[in-house]
Design an enzyme around this catalytic site. Structure first.
Site, PDB file in Angstrom:
ATOM      1  N   CYS A 293       8.289  -1.820  -7.048  1.00 43.80           N
ATOM      2  CA  CYS A 293       7.211  -1.088  -5.917  1.00 43.80           C
ATOM      3  C   CYS A 293       6.401  -1.538  -5.320  1.00 43.80           C
ATOM      4  CB  CYS A 293       7.369   0.279  -6.832  1.00 43.80           C
ATOM      5  SG  CYS A 293       6.790   1.165  -5.717  1.00 43.80           S
ATOM      6  N   CYS A 392       9.504   7.228 -11.718  1.00 38.93           N
ATOM      7  CA  CYS A 392       9.144   7.730 -10.863  1.00 38.93           C
ATOM      8  C   CYS A 392      10.311   8.823 -10.274  1.00 38.93           C
ATOM      9  CB  CYS A 392       8.302   7.474  -9.835  1.00 38.93           C
ATOM     10  SG  CYS A 392       9.074   6.450  -8.656  1.00 38.93           S
TER      11      CYS A 392
END
Length: 553
Positions: A293, A392
């Site tokens: 990410c 997440c």
């Protein structure tokens, strides 16, 4: 103007445009009962009138109130539209904006379901029309709620003024978000060192990073990425991807008197991070989605957004440091944070070295407890927010459920075997197993067994004693180096986020060429797909993805 009175009536006000001398409004009939309507109008500047609508004892849902600011507009003359509301109280606000240079030139809204919703939308529209986008993005819910409170308890569905204000502000920010996504948001002429963009998650770390940036006397804007979230996640699971976290991040910025914007990047995140995570697991590997990410998604996107908004620097709440170094190819290296228990340099190895000059990590010199103390002293609501240790986009931490819901085709059932190939049992799918796993094997043995390997080609899970987990050689690919590749030789390598680094000898190659890393002591539980990050003392030299392991005892 005197308002008509009736005990049985409910009152709502809506500003409208004048077409000739006739007011234009939308009023819907409910349950066959007639409406008693009293309309008075008077001229305001530029032929604008105010409508008063009094409604009798109609039943059914509230009427749709329509209002518009700006003149000479058509239905397509707007740059972004946002919608917010709640089925429970029946309120819904739709708001559209049009920009001229950096100002909000036109605002159009529809409010439905409660008089407080209409009052909140009207109040916000009056505040932001003609304001710069930064001024508009700084308007708080409390400012809107004060004006909304005069509208009464909210009509049949009783939408409180504070909730109506939340819907109005959220609709505005979603309109800005829509304009950003459609490339119709104001574009800055250039980047200024006096301006900073702070990445906000709603947590304590990003909140304090924002606080410190404000104290540096710069023009600060908070930004939150609206990421993809799992629609099948368990009830009650909240992550930084959730709408609640976006609202909390915005409120923290507003409490500091700062503007906040949200950027919708859910589809890009799903494709580049979530999709890659699923693909890697289906290949029998153990990926680290945070490193990917940061490398391919978060940091490049923040840099582009900062350029769009004119910010010279991007600030994040990572526990790491950026230091100058003559050995670095770009003059800068990432160093471990002061709080070694919270150090996040491991997940930053994939960042383009050329981006470091535009980023700041103000928490790198702080301990976590000091961060919370600063947040509490500043009265930030995030000071007591608990930390999330999960991925997440899987806040319930049930990655097996997640993979089964996302994969088009799951690997089928197969055998559980020992290192010699003896069948010990059966399994449902290899996605349920990772190297080093002990629990949930579904077989009994006189001594504890661990997952040593997953064979995707034959749908086999290989198990054995703990000694079989140790390796002393790694094959590393996709290396990203902050120093010349030849400089990464005798160093220390870290193979998991919380693992201790071990001494190693290697010769890395930039790009996709594989390199062999020889560990000077064996390490247990290393899996292909994990990251190998190379340090010299506290300085991060390079990182890569583990393609294979071998050796051990």
């Amino acid at each position: 103007m005197r308002r008509p009175s009736s005990r049985a009536s409910r009152r709502r006000w809506s500003p409208g445009l004048i077409d000739g001398r006739s007011p234009s409004f939308i009023l819907r009939r409910a349950s066959g009962r007639a409406f008693f309507i009293v309309v008075r109008l008077w001229h305001r500047s530029r032929r604008c009138a105010r409508l008063f609508i009094e409604e009798g004892e109609a039943t059914g849902r509230d009427d749709l109130l329509f209002a518009e600011y700006g003149y000479g507009m058509d239905e397509n003359g707007y740059d972004g539209k946002g919608i917010a509301g709640e089925a429970g109280c029946g309120a819904r606000i739709e708001l559209s904006v049009a920009f001229e240079d950096e100002r909000v030139a036109k605002v159009r809204y529809r409010a439905e379901g409660a008089s407080t919703a209409e009052a909140a939308a009207r109040s916000l529209a009056e505040k932001v029309r003609g304001a710069t986008w930064r001024e508009a993005a700084s308007v708080t819910e409390s400012e809107v709620a004060v004006a909304t409170g005069a509208a009464g308890p909210g009509g049949r569905h009783a939408c409180p003024p504070d909730k109506a204000a939340l819907f109005a502000v959220d609709a505005l920010h979603r309109a800005f978000e829509d304009a950003l996504r459609n490339d119709r948001f104001p574009r800055a002429a250039g980047r200024s060192d006096r301006s900073a963009l702070v990445a906000m998650s709603g947590g304590v770390d990003s909140s304090v990073a924002c606080l410190l940036s404000k104290r540096s006397a710069r023009l600060v804007t908070g930004v939150t990425m609206r990421l993809w979230s799992d629609p099948d996640q368990k009830a009650g699971a909240v992550s930084c991807c959730s709408p609640e976290s976006v609202i909390e991040a915005r409120r923290i910025c507003h409490s500091l008197g700062l503007p906040h914007v949200t950027i919708d990047c859910a589809s890009e995140f799903e494709e580049s991070v979530v999709g890659h995570f699923v693909e890697e697991y289906l290949r029998g590997r153990t990926p680290n989605p945070c490193t990917r990410c940061n490398a391919v998604f978060r940091f490049p996107l923040l840099d582009r957004l900062a350029a769009r908004l004119g910010a010279g620097r991007v600030v994040t709440g990572h526990y790491a440091r950026i230091v100058e170094s003559d050995e670095a190819t770009e003059g800068l290296l990432i160093a471990r944070g002061r709080d070694r228990g919270k150090d996040q340099s491991y997940v930053l190895w994939g960042i383009d070295p050329g981006l470091l000059a535009g980023f700041e990590f103000p928490l790198g010199g702080l301990l976590k407890r000091e961060t919370r103390q600063m947040a509490a002293a500043a009265g930030l609501s995030s000071c007591r927010r608990p930390e999330s240790q999960e991925i997440c986009f899987i806040p319930d931490d049930d990655y097996r459920r997640f993979l089964r819901s996302r994969a088009d085709v799951l690997p089928g059932p197969g055998d559980i075997v020992d290192a010699a190939g003896t069948v010990l049992g059966r399994h449902g799918s290899i996605v349920d197993f990772t190297i080093g796993q002990r629990k949930g094997l579904g077989i009994s043995a006189p001594a504890p067994l661990y997952v040593l390997d997953t064979d995707v080609e034959r749908d086999r899970v290989v198990v054995g004693p703990r000694e079989g987990l140790y390796v002393d050689r790694l094959e590393v690919m996709e290396a990203n180096t902050f120093v010349p590749p030849g400089a990464v030789r005798d160093c220390h390598v870290q193979v998991r986020y919380n693992a201790l680094p071990v001494a190693a000898n290697c010769s890395l190659h930039a790009g996709g060429e594989a390199a062999t890393v020889l560990l000077k002591e064996p390490v247990a539980g290393v899996a292909p797909g994990q990251s190998a990050v190379f340090y010299e003392g506290e300085l991060l030299l390079a990182g890569g993805v583990i393609a294979a392991t071998a050796g051990g005892h």
